[in-house]
Design an enzyme around this catalytic site. Structure first.
Site, PDB file in Angstrom:
ATOM      1  N   ASP A 142       5.463   8.356   2.231  1.00  0.00           N
ATOM      2  CA  ASP A 142       3.726   8.301   1.813  1.00  0.00           C
ATOM      3  C   ASP A 142       2.942   8.377   3.077  1.00  0.00           C
ATOM      4  O   ASP A 142       3.158   7.386   4.021  1.00  0.00           O
ATOM      5  CB  ASP A 142       3.304   7.058   1.214  1.00  0.00           C
ATOM      6  CG  ASP A 142       4.096   7.105  -0.259  1.00  0.00           C
ATOM      7  OD1 ASP A 142       4.176   7.977  -1.086  1.00  0.00           O
ATOM      8  OD2 ASP A 142       4.533   6.004  -0.508  1.00  0.00           O
ATOM      9  N   GLY A 183       1.728   1.254   1.833  1.00  0.00           N
ATOM     10  CA  GLY A 183       2.182   2.424   1.637  1.00  0.00           C
ATOM     11  C   GLY A 183       1.717   2.717  -0.251  1.00  0.00           C
ATOM     12  O   GLY A 183       0.940   1.874  -0.602  1.00  0.00           O
ATOM     13  N   CYS A 184       2.698   3.127  -0.920  1.00  0.00           N
ATOM     14  CA  CYS A 184       2.105   3.293  -2.367  1.00  0.00           C
ATOM     15  C   CYS A 184       2.252   2.129  -3.047  1.00  0.00           C
ATOM     16  O   CYS A 184       3.405   1.360  -2.841  1.00  0.00           O
ATOM     17  CB  CYS A 184       3.521   4.467  -2.827  1.00  0.00           C
ATOM     18  SG  CYS A 184       3.254   4.688  -4.500  1.00  0.00           S
ATOM     19  N   PHE A 185       1.131   1.859  -3.907  1.00  0.00           N
ATOM     20  CA  PHE A 185       1.331   0.635  -4.355  1.00  0.00           C
ATOM     21  C   PHE A 185       2.468   0.294  -5.294  1.00  0.00           C
ATOM     22  O   PHE A 185       2.463  -0.795  -5.662  1.00  0.00           O
ATOM     23  CB  PHE A 185      -0.293   0.130  -4.947  1.00  0.00           C
ATOM     24  CG  PHE A 185      -0.837   1.342  -5.852  1.00  0.00           C
ATOM     25  CD1 PHE A 185      -0.318   2.308  -6.441  1.00  0.00           C
ATOM     26  CD2 PHE A 185      -2.257   1.436  -5.813  1.00  0.00           C
ATOM     27  CE1 PHE A 185      -0.908   3.015  -7.224  1.00  0.00           C
ATOM     28  CE2 PHE A 185      -2.961   2.405  -6.050  1.00  0.00           C
ATOM     29  CZ  PHE A 185      -2.132   3.037  -7.142  1.00  0.00           C
TER      30      PHE A 185
END
Length: 171
Positions: free
Chosen positions: A88, A9-11
């Site tokens: 996300d 997902g979102c880093f």
């Protein structure tokens, strides 16, 4: 020192869980797996480059093993969601364990099989295990986001990740 790459997902949300572990010296947010060298955030967000947001972890294997990193990884993601993580959505947020060699692949495959057999999840474990590709660090504003923007980071975590982790991994 060794390096490992994980996408979940979102880093922004993947840095802190690794960054706080003994034996890890650096966690970099970035992009991997695509067709464009040195992509920008906007290019990756356009879903036209094939990149996945990921983190590159530099660690001391005498202090923390690759197997331990994989276990930390599982506890940060929904391994049953192939096309995003929590709020996300899309291919750039898919969950992937990127491996550098056959030993890492064997560890990741065995760990995935163990998780699948555990009964913790009722749906199949769909996280992919792929050969590592070139990793490109993200822009500076995306590095150490949880430290530089704690309020916004907390909002991102509350997009379902925290609740999911608590429900699935409270033990």
């Amino acid at each position: 020192m060794a390096k490992a790459i994980f996408a979940g997902g979102c880093f922004w949300c993947m840095v802190q869980p690794f960054d706080t572990q003994p034996g890890i010296s650096k966690v970099i947010s970035g992009y991997t797996g695509g067709t464009v060298a040195n992509p920008t955030y906007d290019q990756v967000a356009s879903h036209t480059t094939g990149h996945t947001e990921a983190v590159e972890i530099t660690y001391d294997p005498t202090l923390i093993s690759y197997a331990e990193l994989v276990e930390i990884y599982w506890r940060q993601t929904d391994p049953t969601d192939a096309m995003g993580q929590f709020q996300d959505r899309g291919d750039s947020y898919r969950p992937v364990i990127y491996v550098n060699n056959d030993k890492e692949r064997a560890i990741a495959v065995a760990s995935k099989a163990k998780l699948a057999a555990s009964g913790r999840f009722t749906q199949p474990i769909v996280t992919t295990i792929e050969t590592a590709q070139p990793f490109y660090p993200a822009e500076i504003e995306h590095q150490d986001f949880y430290k530089k923007n704690p309020w916004r980071y907390r909002i991102e975590e509350q997009g379902g990740r925290d609740q999911f982790i608590h429900e699935k991994w409270q033990d």
